[in-house]
Design a protein around this motif. Structure first.
Motif, PDB file in Angstrom:
ATOM      1  N   GLN A   1       0.835  -1.196   0.000  1.00 37.47           N
ATOM      2  CA  GLN A   1       0.000   0.000   0.000  1.00 37.47           C
ATOM      3  C   GLN A   1       0.875   1.254   0.000  1.00 37.47           C
ATOM      4  O   GLN A   1       0.570   2.233  -0.704  1.00 37.47           O
ATOM      5  CB  GLN A   1      -0.919  -0.011   1.225  1.00 37.47           C
ATOM      6  N   ALA A   2       1.952   1.236   0.783  1.00 33.17           N
ATOM      7  CA  ALA A   2       2.867   2.377   0.793  1.00 33.17           C
ATOM      8  C   ALA A   2       3.496   2.581  -0.580  1.00 33.17           C
ATOM      9  O   ALA A   2       3.654   3.717  -1.047  1.00 33.17           O
ATOM     10  CB  ALA A   2       3.946   2.174   1.855  1.00 33.17           C
ATOM     11  N   ALA A   3       3.855   1.481  -1.244  1.00 29.09           N
ATOM     12  CA  ALA A   3       4.428   1.578  -2.592  1.00 29.09           C
ATOM     13  C   ALA A   3       3.412   2.169  -3.557  1.00 29.09           C
ATOM     14  O   ALA A   3       3.757   2.989  -4.418  1.00 29.09           O
ATOM     15  CB  ALA A   3       4.868   0.188  -3.062  1.00 29.09           C
ATOM     16  N   ASP A   4       2.135   1.778  -3.414  1.00 34.67           N
ATOM     17  CA  ASP A   4       1.083   2.329  -4.273  1.00 34.67           C
ATOM     18  C   ASP A   4       0.915   3.826  -4.060  1.00 34.67           C
ATOM     19  O   ASP A   4       0.446   4.538  -4.953  1.00 34.67           O
ATOM     20  CB  ASP A   4      -0.254   1.622  -4.007  1.00 34.67           C
ATOM     21  N   HIS A   5       1.275   4.317  -2.865  1.00 39.92           N
ATOM     22  CA  HIS A   5       1.201   5.748  -2.573  1.00 39.92           C
ATOM     23  C   HIS A   5       2.500   6.471  -2.945  1.00 39.92           C
ATOM     24  O   HIS A   5       2.678   7.640  -2.616  1.00 39.92           O
ATOM     25  CB  HIS A   5       0.900   5.980  -1.090  1.00 39.92           C
ATOM     26  N   GLY A   6       3.418   5.769  -3.598  1.00 41.41           N
ATOM     27  CA  GLY A   6       4.617   6.430  -4.117  1.00 41.41           C
ATOM     28  C   GLY A   6       5.868   6.281  -3.287  1.00 41.41           C
ATOM     29  O   GLY A   6       6.855   6.975  -3.546  1.00 41.41           O
ATOM     30  N   SER A   7       5.883   5.376  -2.305  1.00 39.25           N
ATOM     31  CA  SER A   7       7.069   5.213  -1.464  1.00 39.25           C
ATOM     32  C   SER A   7       8.049   4.240  -2.120  1.00 39.25           C
ATOM     33  O   SER A   7       7.801   3.036  -2.183  1.00 39.25           O
ATOM     34  CB  SER A   7       6.671   4.690  -0.074  1.00 39.25           C
ATOM     35  N   THR A   8       9.180   4.759  -2.599  1.00 42.78           N
ATOM     36  CA  THR A   8      10.200   3.882  -3.195  1.00 42.78           C
ATOM     37  C   THR A   8      10.882   3.041  -2.114  1.00 42.78           C
ATOM     38  O   THR A   8      11.361   1.940  -2.398  1.00 42.78           O
ATOM     39  CB  THR A   8      11.253   4.717  -3.939  1.00 42.78           C
ATOM     40  N   GLU A   9      10.948   3.556  -0.895  1.00 43.78           N
ATOM     41  CA  GLU A   9      11.527   2.765   0.194  1.00 43.78           C
ATOM     42  C   GLU A   9      10.713   1.494   0.420  1.00 43.78           C
ATOM     43  O   GLU A   9      11.261   0.428   0.723  1.00 43.78           O
ATOM     44  CB  GLU A   9      11.579   3.595   1.476  1.00 43.78           C
ATOM     45  N   ALA A  10       9.385   1.626   0.273  1.00 41.85           N
ATOM     46  CA  ALA A  10       8.537   0.457   0.467  1.00 41.85           C
ATOM     47  C   ALA A  10       8.826  -0.595  -0.603  1.00 41.85           C
ATOM     48  O   ALA A  10       8.866  -1.799  -0.312  1.00 41.85           O
ATOM     49  CB  ALA A  10       7.065   0.862   0.420  1.00 41.85           C
ATOM     50  N   LEU A  11       9.025  -0.158  -1.851  1.00 44.62           N
ATOM     51  CA  LEU A  11       9.381  -1.102  -2.920  1.00 44.62           C
ATOM     52  C   LEU A  11      10.665  -1.833  -2.561  1.00 44.62           C
ATOM     53  O   LEU A  11      10.791  -3.052  -2.748  1.00 44.62           O
ATOM     54  CB  LEU A  11       9.564  -0.344  -4.241  1.00 44.62           C
ATOM     55  N   PHE A  12      11.626  -1.084  -2.042  1.00 44.16           N
ATOM     56  CA  PHE A  12      12.913  -1.669  -1.694  1.00 44.16           C
ATOM     57  C   PHE A  12      12.752  -2.753  -0.625  1.00 44.16           C
ATOM     58  O   PHE A  12      13.285  -3.847  -0.727  1.00 44.16           O
ATOM     59  CB  PHE A  12      13.839  -0.563  -1.211  1.00 44.16           C
ATOM     60  N   HIS A  13      11.988  -2.458   0.406  1.00 43.11           N
ATOM     61  CA  HIS A  13      11.853  -3.411   1.499  1.00 43.11           C
ATOM     62  C   HIS A  13      10.941  -4.580   1.132  1.00 43.11           C
ATOM     63  O   HIS A  13      11.111  -5.688   1.655  1.00 43.11           O
ATOM     64  CB  HIS A  13      11.363  -2.692   2.753  1.00 43.11           C
ATOM     65  N   LEU A  14      10.009  -4.340   0.228  1.00 42.40           N
ATOM     66  CA  LEU A  14       9.240  -5.466  -0.304  1.00 42.40           C
ATOM     67  C   LEU A  14      10.169  -6.450  -1.003  1.00 42.40           C
ATOM     68  O   LEU A  14      10.013  -7.670  -0.889  1.00 42.40           O
ATOM     69  CB  LEU A  14       8.175  -4.961  -1.292  1.00 42.40           C
ATOM     70  N   ALA A  15      11.133  -5.897  -1.718  1.00 43.99           N
ATOM     71  CA  ALA A  15      12.100  -6.761  -2.402  1.00 43.99           C
ATOM     72  C   ALA A  15      12.876  -7.597  -1.389  1.00 43.99           C
ATOM     73  O   ALA A  15      13.124  -8.797  -1.603  1.00 43.99           O
ATOM     74  CB  ALA A  15      13.053  -5.918  -3.240  1.00 43.99           C
ATOM     75  N   MET A  16      13.263  -6.989  -0.271  1.00 44.00           N
ATOM     76  CA  MET A  16      13.989  -7.727   0.757  1.00 44.00           C
ATOM     77  C   MET A  16      13.134  -8.848   1.358  1.00 44.00           C
ATOM     78  O   MET A  16      13.620  -9.946   1.649  1.00 44.00           O
ATOM     79  CB  MET A  16      14.449  -6.772   1.857  1.00 44.00           C
ATOM     80  N   LEU A  17      11.823  -8.571   1.534  1.00 48.29           N
ATOM     81  CA  LEU A  17      10.921  -9.621   2.020  1.00 48.29           C
ATOM     82  C   LEU A  17      10.816 -10.757   1.019  1.00 48.29           C
ATOM     83  O   LEU A  17      10.744 -11.937   1.379  1.00 48.29           O
ATOM     84  CB  LEU A  17       9.532  -9.032   2.301  1.00 48.29           C
ATOM     85  N   ARG A  18      10.809 -10.398  -0.264  1.00 45.85           N
ATOM     86  CA  ARG A  18      10.744 -11.427  -1.309  1.00 45.85           C
ATOM     87  C   ARG A  18      12.022 -12.269  -1.291  1.00 45.85           C
ATOM     88  O   ARG A  18      11.981 -13.487  -1.525  1.00 45.85           O
ATOM     89  CB  ARG A  18      10.570 -10.776  -2.685  1.00 45.85           C
ATOM     90  N   VAL A  19      13.169 -11.640  -1.031  1.00 43.88           N
ATOM     91  CA  VAL A  19      14.425 -12.391  -0.941  1.00 43.88           C
ATOM     92  C   VAL A  19      14.344 -13.411   0.188  1.00 43.88           C
ATOM     93  O   VAL A  19      14.685 -14.590   0.033  1.00 43.88           O
ATOM     94  CB  VAL A  19      15.616 -11.428  -0.710  1.00 43.88           C
ATOM     95  N   GLN A  20      13.871 -12.955   1.337  1.00 48.21           N
ATOM     96  CA  GLN A  20      13.786 -13.850   2.487  1.00 48.21           C
ATOM     97  C   GLN A  20      12.754 -14.951   2.278  1.00 48.21           C
ATOM     98  O   GLN A  20      12.850 -16.023   2.883  1.00 48.21           O
ATOM     99  CB  GLN A  20      13.457 -13.029   3.735  1.00 48.21           C
ATOM    100  N   ALA A  21      11.777 -14.711   1.436  1.00 49.83           N
ATOM    101  CA  ALA A  21      10.774 -15.732   1.135  1.00 49.83           C
ATOM    102  C   ALA A  21      11.245 -16.668   0.027  1.00 49.83           C
ATOM    103  O   ALA A  21      10.524 -17.582  -0.365  1.00 49.83           O
ATOM    104  CB  ALA A  21       9.456 -15.072   0.735  1.00 49.83           C
ATOM    105  N   GLY A  22      12.439 -16.435  -0.512  1.00 47.54           N
ATOM    106  CA  GLY A  22      12.986 -17.288  -1.564  1.00 47.54           C
ATOM    107  C   GLY A  22      12.545 -16.913  -2.965  1.00 47.54           C
ATOM    108  O   GLY A  22      12.872 -17.603  -3.930  1.00 47.54           O
TER     109      GLY A  22
END
Length: 888
Positions: A745-766
């Motif tokens: 939701q934060a990424a949808d509101h324009g937060s690039t930091e949120a995109l970055f940390h979503l990527a980190m969660l995806r890494v940890q999820a494999g």
């Protein structure tokens, strides 16, 4: 001066008879009248005395209301009197400027639109500049309200904020037209420089004058004069005897943000007066026309306005009519379709402007700087006359109006006989060029992450002549790790008197323990008019225990306009227990016009037990935040009721921080409902932190749904951090899915930091593929380190070539540590040769040499920990509530 009583100005005589009669009828003296009218005693005395000047409209309105006289009749007499005074050489008309009707819009920097031609009875007259029909939008209504206010006698300031070519200057021009028929003047400070002209003559501005500060960064952003100009304009606006006046200015958004942003703790505050002036007076101008404005433009076009008709054909889809009329698309086309040499010259000019060089760029600088912007094959293809052809192409005008780069002739500085010559290197002897505004702004956006090549810095050192420009470029080089160029540019700037460079060198000497050398450099900067240097000298004297010397320097700084130094020394006196001496110094600062000093004086009065005096001073301070500070002191003293009373007074004056503070007081009192009400009020007035706090409280209370709702409201008001920071809380609570939902939701509101940390969660999820997609999105939205982490993914997958490509892209966008980190990974993998190759590339990009404390540097710069498998782990995995991420 003519004798008003003998009939030279019968309207003024009649006005004074009315005022004197009203005074006698109410049996008031002039001091009592001044109190009722909210005017100064001197202003009232001058308005009533026979030999005084014509009082301003604002003064007459205030006196008429206080004396219960007919306001309209009083104003009519005042205007007749002012008109007679103007004809007879009265003082009101002796100020700078000329009647509005004598100005041409284009002389006030309104962009000409389209080809220069006028159609009269079916024939075309070339070369005549005309304006298209004007379409009024929302900001025009606000400007019209300001004009009504000044006609009624109340001085106003409005600063339009918008990107290049959005119609800001034209809006100001249209707004002042009703004043032309009322005898108003317009003053455009311009010669020899805008800042010098403004500073010299602002004190002479008389009533019924429009002060025209187009491109206000040239006034308010001037290093030597900006703060003094802001203080002088503020004084003009709040001096009843000099009004009414209308101050109109324009700014690009980046300048507005720069001047109004609060400094970080411990940093200098170079725009405190400007920030105070701009508070609550800026007005945004949209980039494009909405449906209503497009319909109005269409109606004008159908009525025969060919300029608007042509613009609608090209720009109706995106609504950017003003930019089209100003030639923006054609300018951009010349850049994008130009030859490699043309693009190289333009990119050198764009980089020079965005890194702090002045408007006027020497042709020699642009020519020499362009070489490294070319690939080797394009450089080999250059002909001997390539520069001549490139500048000829760039000088061609689009729509008969703007050129991408046009030759300009800087005005010579005219100084009185005996005045010392200006500091700096000799002016360039060759041609000087200026980059088109639209291309300058385009470059500041599209090239903001790029670092200029070596030829740029070499050419700047060889050809840029102005000390301040050299200092700006030195700072830019330093921030991009071009440390050798920063060293040479800064010393060159200091050698030629750049006060900022001298101050920074003084700070370096001080850190090295050379206080004597630091003071010598700071004095040189002070001799060149830098009051920041004097302030720095005060600090050095205090550190050396020389209190008397510190006070002497403080008073010098105050004489040069830096009254903050007086406040600083007062605080030192206060800490030393000398409350009486502290109060004396603060009063001196207040007498010099420092409204912040009133806040400190109020605090001293409060500590001395004079609560009534403290409240009076806090109300006199221009910033309602003084009342908030006093409220906090009352709260700390246990006076909850008194604290709330003061906070409400500040809130009534428009301070949203006060509403937030009241919410905290209600929370401490256990009033949950009152807290929620005040937090919502604060949010409605623009304080999104209030909504965010309420969301955090709901989260801690276990109301996750309510927390998300409030966080989304904060995000809708522009605070994307609310959704972003709720994500880590959910993750710490073990709710990985909920954390990912909030981050999306934060990424949808324009937060690039949120995109970055979503990527980190995806890494940890494999999900490495999903992570790479998100990192690319983050990189496209400006998160530079995302490219580097993509490079890490490629390196771990064995794609070394792809990893190096991505690391170079990150370095080109300003994340210069990327290549160095990649070299560290190669070193850890045992590939010493590959590591050294990358380290050399890092050095070419301005990074640290590979052979200096590799492990220490890695630990200092590495923004993520490493899991046992080498996977970067974001540090927010160990966050606690209240801590914020620093940077991506």
């Amino acid at each position: 001066m003519h004798d008003e009583q003998n009939g030279d100005n019968p309207a003024l005589t009649e006005l004074r008879r009315m005022l004197s009669g009203g005074l006698a009828k109410l049996k008031l003296n002039q001091t009592e009248l001044a109190g009722r009218a909210g005017l100064g005693r001197t202003t009232v005395s001058e308005a009533l005395q026979a030999s005084g000047p014509v009082p301003s409209e604002r003064t007459v309105v205030a006196l008429a209301r206080a004396l219960k006289l007919p306001v309209e009749k009083s104003l009519e007499l005042q205007r007749d009197a002012a008109g007679a005074g103007a004809g007879g050489g009265g003082s009101e008309r002796s100020g700078p400027g000329k009647p509005i009707g004598e100005w041409d819009a284009h002389d006030l920097e309104v962009h000409p639109a389209g080809p220069g031609k006028m159609v009269v009875d079916g024939s075309v007259t070339p070369g005549v500049r005309v304006l298209p029909g004007y379409v009024r939008r929302d900001h025009d209504q606000v400007l019209a309200g300001a004009v009504r206010d000044v006609v009624a006698g109340r001085s106003r300031i409005v600063v339009l904020v918008g990107t290049s070519s959005t119609g800001k200057t034209r809006a100001c021009w249209e707004a002042v037209q009703p004043l032309a028929g009322k005898g108003w003047r317009l003053w455009h400070p311009f010669d020899p420089t805008r800042a010098e002209a403004a500073l010299e003559d602002v004190s002479r501005v008389g009533p019924r004058t429009v002060v025209w500060l187009n491109e206000a960064q040239h006034y308010l952003g001037d290093r030597a004069a900006g703060e003094r100009i802001a203080a002088a304009v503020h004084h003009l606006l709040v001096s009843p005897q000099r009004g009414p006046v209308l101050v109109l200015g324009t700014l690009w958004p980046e300048y507005a943000h720069q001047y109004t942003a609060l400094p970080s703790p411990g940093e200098a505050d170079p725009h405190s007066r400007v920030r105070e002036l701009l508070s609550s007076c800026t007005l945004n101008v949209p980039d494009s026309f909405d449906a209503t404005a497009l319909a109005a433009a269409t109606e004008l076009a159908e009525g025969g306005d060919q300029l608007l008709a042509d613009a609608l054909l090209r720009a109706r889809a995106d609504g950017r009519l003003t930019q089209d009329l100003a030639g923006a698309p054609a300018l951009l086309d010349r850049y994008e379709r130009g030859s490699p040499a043309v693009r190289a010259v333009l990119e050198a000019a764009m980089d020079a402007r965005r890194l702090g060089a002045g408007l006027n760029l020497p042709q020699a600088f642009l020519t020499d700087a362009a070489s490294d912007y070319l690939s080797q094959s394009d450089y080999d293809a250059l002909t001997e006359d390539w520069a001549e052809k490139a500048f000829a192409y760039l000088a061609e005008r689009v729509h008969g109006k703007q050129a991408a780069v046009h030759r300009t002739n800087p005005r010579p500085q005219r100084r009185p006989p005996g005045t010392p010559p200006p500091t700096g290197r000799p002016q360039p002897t060759g041609p000087v060029f200026r980059l088109a505004d639209y291309l300058e702004q385009h470059g500041s956006t599209t090239r903001r992450h790029l670092c200029p090549p070596a030829s740029f810095w070499y050419s700047a050192h060889s050809h840029i002549t102005q000390p301040d420009d050299l200092d700006n470029l030195a700072q830019a080089a330093e921030s991009r790790h071009r440390l050798q160029w920063a060293h040479h540019l800064r010393h060159l700037a200091a050698d030629h008197g750049a006060p900022g460079a001298l101050v920074r060198l003084a700070e370096m000497r001080e850190k090295a323990g050379d206080l004597e050398g630091a003071e010598t450099l700071a004095r040189q900067a002070a001799d060149h008019g830098n009051t920041e240097a004097l302030f720095h000298l005060v600090t050095l004297r205090v550190q050396a225990g020389d209190r008397e010397g510190a006070e002497t320097l403080v008073r010098q700084a105050a004489d040069h306009g830096n009254t903050d130094a007086l406040v600083h020394l007062a605080m030192l006196r206060r800490l030393a227990g000398d409350r009486e001496g502290a109060e004396t110094l603060v009063r001196q600062a207040a007498d010099h016009g420092n409204t912040e000093a009133l806040f400190h004086l109020a605090m001293l009065r409060e500590q001395a037990g004079d609560r009534e005096g403290a409240e009076t001073l806090a109300r006199q301070a221009a910033d309602p935040g003084a009342l908030v500070g006093l409220a906090e002191m009352r709260e700390q003293a246990g006076d909850q009721e008194g604290a709330e009373t003061l906070a409400w007074q500040a809130a009534d004056r428009g301070n949203t921080e006060a509403l937030f503070h009241l919410a905290m007081l209600r929370r401490l009192a256990g009033d949950r409902e009152g807290t929620a009400t005040l937090v919502r009020q604060a949010a409605d007035h623009g304080n999104t932190d209030a909504l965010f706090l309420l969301a955090m409280l709901r989260e801690q209370a276990g109301d996750r749904e309510g927390a998300e709702t409030l966080a989304r409201q904060a995000a809708d008001h522009g605070n994307t951090g609310a959704l972003f920071l709720l994500g880590p809380l959910r993750r710490l609570a073990g709710d990985r899915e909920g954390a990912e939902t909030l981050l999306r939701q934060a990424a949808d509101h324009g937060s690039t930091e949120a995109l970055f940390h979503l990527a980190m969660l995806r890494v940890q999820a494999g999900d490495r593929e999903g992570a790479e997609t998100l990192l690319r999105q983050a990189a496209d939205h400006g998160a530079r380190s995302a490219l580097f982490h993509l490079a890490v993914r490629r390196e771990q997958a064995g794609d070394r070539e792809g990893a190096e490509t991505l690391a170079r892209q990150a370095a080109d966008r300003g994340y210069t540590d990327a290549l160095f980190h990649l070299a560290m990974l190669r070193e850890q993998a045992g590939d010493r040769e590959g590591a050294e190759t990358l380290a050399r590339q890092a050095a070419d990009h301005g990074d640290f040499p590979f052979d200096r404390s590799k492990r220490v540097v890695l630990q200092r710069l590495w923004p993520y920990g490493l899991d046992p498998d080498g996977t970067p782990t974001p540090r927010w995995a160990t966050w606690t509530p209240g801590l914020r991420k620093q940077t991506t």
